[in-house]
Design an enzyme around this catalytic site. Structure first.
Site, PDB file in Angstrom:
ATOM      1  N   LEU A  98       0.821  -0.999  -0.195  1.00  0.00           N
ATOM      2  CA  LEU A  98      -0.019   0.047  -0.047  1.00  0.00           C
ATOM      3  C   LEU A  98       0.890   1.201  -0.059  1.00  0.00           C
ATOM      4  CD1 LEU A  98      -3.065  -0.887   2.733  1.00  0.00           C
ATOM      5  CD2 LEU A  98      -2.995  -0.563   0.259  1.00  0.00           C
ATOM      6  N   ASP A  99       0.684   2.283  -0.731  1.00  0.00           N
ATOM      7  CA  ASP A  99       1.542   3.337  -0.937  1.00  0.00           C
ATOM      8  C   ASP A  99       1.467   4.062   0.617  1.00  0.00           C
ATOM      9  OD1 ASP A  99      -0.629   5.481  -1.010  1.00  0.00           O
ATOM     10  OD2 ASP A  99      -0.774   4.930  -3.144  1.00  0.00           O
ATOM     11  N   LYS A 100       2.510   5.020   0.794  1.00  0.00           N
ATOM     12  CA  LYS A 100       2.763   5.767   1.981  1.00  0.00           C
ATOM     13  C   LYS A 100       1.334   6.384   2.428  1.00  0.00           C
ATOM     14  CE  LYS A 100       5.721   8.755   4.548  1.00  0.00           C
ATOM     15  NZ  LYS A 100       6.826   9.661   4.247  1.00  0.00           N
ATOM     16  N   SER A 102      -1.792   5.671   1.612  1.00  0.00           N
ATOM     17  CA  SER A 102      -3.005   4.712   1.699  1.00  0.00           C
ATOM     18  C   SER A 102      -2.973   4.165   3.228  1.00  0.00           C
ATOM     19  CB  SER A 102      -3.012   3.677   0.467  1.00  0.00           C
ATOM     20  OG  SER A 102      -3.069   4.497  -0.868  1.00  0.00           O
TER      21      SER A 102
END
Length: 229
Positions: A98-100, A102
């Site tokens: 999950l990107d930072k 999210s």
């Protein structure tokens, strides 16, 4: 047995992570730096960074509700990295990312084989997200997102998209391109303000508080294994 499979079976890391270690020259077989196609025979000495690999530990399966601001990396030089955040006493790694910015469900484990099975895009495993945007969600946006969007020199797979409220929608993907949902929204002029993953296959986030984690139940693990088989 190929080196990447051998190491994943020890529970040390996934096959994908093993490939990165090999490329960095950090794995040796009988004191020789190994290549991606090398195999391991009984009695061979396999070292990572000059140290022996501990025997396979009991598999661990954890659901974490990742907060925004935590980076999905095992690199402890990165501020607010995932491993320091969860602070688990054994080596585990995330299944996917999950990107930072999210938040939401992350499956973490030391089972390298289950990582590979879940991440194989051809298996079409579902991942479900709740997304809040900065503009009203229109019928045209829902239709366009669901039919596939041109990003990263490809067209995303058709997916399920439904409106939840004026500014929020639900999307179920079966692929995991880099920052896929954010890039898809941007094509239509939307900016994602909040992105939360709430499900991977049969695993649901439920009411797990942000920043907390729990072990998979025996029922969840059994169902997940059956789906992967």
């Amino acid at each position: 047995m190929r080196i990447n499979k051998y190491i994943s079976l020890t529970g040390y890391c996934s096959r994908r992570e093993t490939e990165r270690l090999i490329a960095a020259g950090r794995i040796t077989i009988n004191q020789l730096v190994c290549d991606h196609d090398d195999t391991v025979e009984p009695g061979d000495l396999v070292l990572i960074d000059g140290k022996t690999i501990k025997g396979k530990q009991e598999n661990v399966y954890i659901i974490l509700n990742k907060p925004a601001g935590i980076t999905c990396t095992a690199n402890k030089d990165v501020k607010s990295n995932l491993i320091d955040f969860i602070n688990y006493p054994e080596r585990i790694f995330a299944v996917g990312r999950l990107d930072k910015e999210s938040e939401g469900l992350l499956l973490m484990t030391n089972d390298g084989d289950i990582v590979n099975e879940i991440l194989r895009s051809e298996n079409n495993h579902e991942k479900e997200y709740l997304v809040t945007c900065d503009r009203l969600i229109t019928d045209e946006f829902i239709q366009g997102m669901s039919e596939g969007v041109q990003i990263l020199n490809t067209t995303t797979k058709p997916c399920y998209v439904s409106r939840i409220s004026d500014y929020e929608f639900r999307i179920i993907l079966t692929q995991g391109l880099n920052r896929q949902i954010r890039r898809m929204c941007k094509v239509f002029g939307y900016r994602v303000e909040r992105l939360q993953r709430v499900r991977i296959m049969n695993l649901k986030l439920g009411d797990l508080p942000v920043g907390e984690w729990r072990y998979l139940t025996a029922e969840e693990l059994g169902e997940l294994t059956a789906l992967l088989d």
